[in-house]
Design a protein around this motif. Sequence first.
Motif, PDB file in Angstrom:
ATOM      1  N   VAL B 296       0.855  -1.187   0.000  1.00 22.31           N
ATOM      2  CA  VAL B 296       0.000   0.000   0.000  1.00 22.31           C
ATOM      3  C   VAL B 296       0.893   1.239   0.000  1.00 22.31           C
ATOM      4  O   VAL B 296       1.770   1.389   0.853  1.00 22.31           O
ATOM      5  CB  VAL B 296      -0.923   0.036   1.237  1.00 22.31           C
ATOM      6  CG1 VAL B 296      -1.660   1.372   1.314  1.00 22.31           C
ATOM      7  CG2 VAL B 296      -1.923  -1.114   1.197  1.00 22.31           C
ATOM      8  N   ILE B 297       0.666   2.111  -0.978  1.00 22.22           N
ATOM      9  CA  ILE B 297       1.391   3.380  -1.026  1.00 22.22           C
ATOM     10  C   ILE B 297       0.357   4.486  -0.853  1.00 22.22           C
ATOM     11  O   ILE B 297      -0.535   4.639  -1.687  1.00 22.22           O
ATOM     12  CB  ILE B 297       2.157   3.541  -2.355  1.00 22.22           C
ATOM     13  CG1 ILE B 297       3.197   2.421  -2.488  1.00 22.22           C
ATOM     14  CG2 ILE B 297       2.827   4.921  -2.431  1.00 22.22           C
ATOM     15  CD1 ILE B 297       3.933   2.396  -3.821  1.00 22.22           C
ATOM     16  N   GLY B 298       0.437   5.199   0.247  1.00 23.48           N
ATOM     17  CA  GLY B 298      -0.532   6.259   0.526  1.00 23.48           C
ATOM     18  C   GLY B 298      -0.501   6.627   1.989  1.00 23.48           C
ATOM     19  O   GLY B 298       0.535   6.498   2.634  1.00 23.48           O
ATOM     20  N   ILE B 327      -1.636  -1.278  -4.147  1.00 28.10           N
ATOM     21  CA  ILE B 327      -2.716  -0.294  -4.047  1.00 28.10           C
ATOM     22  C   ILE B 327      -2.097   1.074  -3.800  1.00 28.10           C
ATOM     23  O   ILE B 327      -1.355   1.251  -2.830  1.00 28.10           O
ATOM     24  CB  ILE B 327      -3.680  -0.672  -2.902  1.00 28.10           C
ATOM     25  CG1 ILE B 327      -4.281  -2.069  -3.177  1.00 28.10           C
ATOM     26  CG2 ILE B 327      -4.798   0.366  -2.757  1.00 28.10           C
ATOM     27  CD1 ILE B 327      -4.995  -2.666  -1.986  1.00 28.10           C
ATOM     28  N   VAL B 328      -2.377   2.007  -4.693  1.00 35.01           N
ATOM     29  CA  VAL B 328      -1.828   3.352  -4.565  1.00 35.01           C
ATOM     30  C   VAL B 328      -2.970   4.310  -4.246  1.00 35.01           C
ATOM     31  O   VAL B 328      -3.995   4.303  -4.930  1.00 35.01           O
ATOM     32  CB  VAL B 328      -1.117   3.794  -5.869  1.00 35.01           C
ATOM     33  CG1 VAL B 328      -0.528   5.187  -5.714  1.00 35.01           C
ATOM     34  CG2 VAL B 328      -0.036   2.790  -6.258  1.00 35.01           C
ATOM     35  N   ILE B 329      -2.804   5.094  -3.184  1.00 42.71           N
ATOM     36  CA  ILE B 329      -3.879   5.986  -2.762  1.00 42.71           C
ATOM     37  C   ILE B 329      -3.359   7.416  -2.607  1.00 42.71           C
ATOM     38  O   ILE B 329      -2.729   7.751  -1.600  1.00 42.71           O
ATOM     39  CB  ILE B 329      -4.492   5.511  -1.419  1.00 42.71           C
ATOM     40  CG1 ILE B 329      -4.841   4.009  -1.498  1.00 42.71           C
ATOM     41  CG2 ILE B 329      -5.716   6.347  -1.058  1.00 42.71           C
ATOM     42  CD1 ILE B 329      -5.404   3.441  -0.209  1.00 42.71           C
ATOM     43  N   PRO B 330      -3.597   8.262  -3.610  1.00 41.36           N
ATOM     44  CA  PRO B 330      -3.180   9.654  -3.474  1.00 41.36           C
ATOM     45  C   PRO B 330      -3.868  10.272  -2.250  1.00 41.36           C
ATOM     46  O   PRO B 330      -5.033   9.994  -1.984  1.00 41.36           O
ATOM     47  CB  PRO B 330      -3.673  10.304  -4.771  1.00 41.36           C
ATOM     48  CG  PRO B 330      -3.891   9.162  -5.733  1.00 41.36           C
ATOM     49  CD  PRO B 330      -4.282   7.996  -4.888  1.00 41.36           C
ATOM     50  N   GLY B 331      -3.138  11.139  -1.542  1.00 40.00           N
ATOM     51  CA  GLY B 331      -3.648  11.671  -0.275  1.00 40.00           C
ATOM     52  C   GLY B 331      -4.820  12.631  -0.416  1.00 40.00           C
ATOM     53  O   GLY B 331      -5.653  12.726   0.481  1.00 40.00           O
ATOM     54  N   THR B 332      -4.860  13.354  -1.529  1.00 34.32           N
ATOM     55  CA  THR B 332      -5.951  14.319  -1.739  1.00 34.32           C
ATOM     56  C   THR B 332      -6.318  14.334  -3.224  1.00 34.32           C
ATOM     57  O   THR B 332      -5.572  13.816  -4.057  1.00 34.32           O
ATOM     58  CB  THR B 332      -5.535  15.765  -1.375  1.00 34.32           C
ATOM     59  OG1 THR B 332      -4.522  16.192  -2.298  1.00 34.32           O
ATOM     60  CG2 THR B 332      -4.994  15.857   0.046  1.00 34.32           C
ATOM     61  N   PRO B 362      -7.246   1.137   3.869  1.00 29.09           N
ATOM     62  CA  PRO B 362      -6.530   0.011   4.461  1.00 29.09           C
ATOM     63  C   PRO B 362      -5.610   0.412   5.608  1.00 29.09           C
ATOM     64  O   PRO B 362      -5.273  -0.427   6.434  1.00 29.09           O
ATOM     65  CB  PRO B 362      -5.703  -0.533   3.284  1.00 29.09           C
ATOM     66  CG  PRO B 362      -5.557   0.615   2.345  1.00 29.09           C
ATOM     67  CD  PRO B 362      -6.791   1.431   2.502  1.00 29.09           C
ATOM     68  N   CYS B 363      -5.204   1.674   5.673  1.00 29.98           N
ATOM     69  CA  CYS B 363      -4.239   2.094   6.685  1.00 29.98           C
ATOM     70  C   CYS B 363      -4.672   1.680   8.080  1.00 29.98           C
ATOM     71  O   CYS B 363      -3.874   1.248   8.889  1.00 29.98           O
ATOM     72  CB  CYS B 363      -4.028   3.597   6.613  1.00 29.98           C
ATOM     73  SG  CYS B 363      -3.019   4.223   7.961  1.00 29.98           S
ATOM     74  N   THR B 380       3.334   2.107   3.264  1.00 33.32           N
ATOM     75  CA  THR B 380       3.985   3.389   3.607  1.00 33.32           C
ATOM     76  C   THR B 380       3.220   4.090   4.718  1.00 33.32           C
ATOM     77  O   THR B 380       3.376   5.276   4.933  1.00 33.32           O
ATOM     78  CB  THR B 380       4.046   4.331   2.375  1.00 33.32           C
ATOM     79  OG1 THR B 380       2.697   4.694   2.034  1.00 33.32           O
ATOM     80  CG2 THR B 380       4.729   3.671   1.193  1.00 33.32           C
ATOM     81  N   THR B 381       2.375   3.348   5.435  1.00 28.81           N
ATOM     82  CA  THR B 381       1.563   3.924   6.504  1.00 28.81           C
ATOM     83  C   THR B 381       2.411   4.061   7.780  1.00 28.81           C
ATOM     84  O   THR B 381       3.632   3.975   7.716  1.00 28.81           O
ATOM     85  CB  THR B 381       0.329   3.031   6.732  1.00 28.81           C
ATOM     86  OG1 THR B 381       0.783   1.704   7.017  1.00 28.81           O
ATOM     87  CG2 THR B 381      -0.539   2.977   5.480  1.00 28.81           C
TER      88      THR B 381
END
Lengths: 166, 421
Positions: B296-298, B327-332, B362-363, B380-381
């Motif tokens: 997970v990247i985000g 899974i990539v999750i842009p912050g905003t 997922p964090c 990256t949490t």
Amino acid sequence: MIYRGKAWKFGADVDTDAIIPARYLNTSDPAELAKHCMEDADPEFPAKVQPGDIIVAGKNFGCGSSREHAPIAIKAAGVSCVIAKSFARIFYRNAFNIGLPIFESPEAAEGIREGDEVAVDAGRGVIQNLTRGEEYRATPVPEFMQQIIAAGGLINYVARRVKSGK
Amino acid sequence: MGMTITEKILAAHAGADRVEPGQLVNVKVDLALGNDITAPVAIREFEKIGVETVWDRDRVVLVPDHFVPNKDIKSAEQALQLKQFARKHNLTYYYEVGRMGIEHCLLPEQGLVGPGDLVIGADSHTCTYGGLGAFSTGVGSTDLAAAMALGETWLKVPESIKFVYRGELPRWVGGKDLILYTIGQIGVDGALYMAMEFTGPVIERLSMDGRLTMANMAVEAGAKNGIVPPDEVTRRYVEGRAKRPYQFYQSDPDAHYARVYDFDVSKLEPQVAFPHLPENARPVSEAGEVTIDQVVIGSCTNGRLEDLRQAASVLRGHKVNDNVRLIVIPGTQQVYMDALREGLVEVFIEAGAAVSTPTCGPCLGGYMGILAKGERCLATTNRNFVGRMGHPESEVYLAGPAVAAASAVLGRIAGPWEVVK
Ligand code: SF4
């Protein structure tokens, strides 16, 4: 105020995800939260805890998230108070704010064993181990926090302030 | 004796000339924040206080981000409470799905917090804004309720620990590695009740995104707040962005610190924190053979543009390993848009990643990437507690975006140099 019950021991750094996992945070109903209290640390805990029982833990109890659901779950599970070597700071605040009594006492955290019968005299800050005949001291609570407890939690304290226009 | 930056900000908000560590002070807050998990409880408590409305409709910020877009009916009901409260009190800053972001990525980006501010939020990672030279700390819902009514809160003035980082940061090493290394050195209660002040030549050269990452994880060392002295990097970030006036505070040369740590980081490697505590940090080359099922990247720790750029620079031209979900999750939404315009989203999708709308997901083990029993994730949490991302018998490893991307390609925990030759 005296709290009396059987001790349930936990280790160091018990985090808020262990106290109440996030998968249950889509509700803030105390009774619902109580059903899952300490579940990821000890799945049997919600079933075996009895009203009045006391959680005794190592350092940094309640580390992690700011979820007030953690002390709410413990309180709603019937736990009368928590004794730990130290508390994580947000948990410490939250416990006072919602009216869950907590006591910091490295000696008690060391001395008490699982299943011991424990009595806590909140006013005097004295913790008695009735099973072993030992006595431990708790770190004194700051005056201001005692006022919050006396008022019945932060919201009552603030509501009084608002009413009196101060 | 002089004061630290943390003491100065607290004194200014307490209306006092000086404050001392250990003192309880009543302070004015510049901003109070809640999310879809903590605000419903705060709203319930707020309504018991007996005030008509919030103290300042421009300064109570509600961000549904944990379980939104709503993951189930109960979550939907929680999010709805935020919306109704925001409408009733005419709040200026309520962020609906499609315009939102993870709160701690969103507030700095939108200029809602600035240097010298005092911010409380009912979320433990509110300490993120220390990256801007603000005092910010996490509280519970009841504290938030009181602050929403009064615009004040009480705080104990923390002692400060100073961290000095010297040397030249090697390639691939960033803010996440610095903070994981630091927590590895001092432990998860190494800064309990204290302020962590991040200083030194390495921090002066660190980008704002990297600084926010470091301050974000101060709470993982038990700290009340993390803070970076504001400088030119800060000025460039807040200029044209800040919605309110701001002020730069600096620690006095003779300020008192409980402890001072001096780290030469010239030889620091990217770090990985092993389960189940963030303090279990070790250099990636000492990770051994750890195969993974998910990356997970985000998150509020590493969901900013710089993080996505770094991940894309490793992934470009590579494929995600057959055994891995990335899974990539842009912050905003803004980060998402910027990533799209720069071609980063294309890199992710071509590599075989799922790219999500901004959410905590997922964090915290909410949804959008929950782990089955026995599964392992590198993320990256910021937390790798037991059960944090799903089943109590799953595992989470923490690292920065470069290690995360490399691990996704190789299917095991790996250094970026193993992918980018
Ligand atoms: S991204 Fe994770 S740590 Fe950050 S606010 Fe959301 S749940 Fe909390």
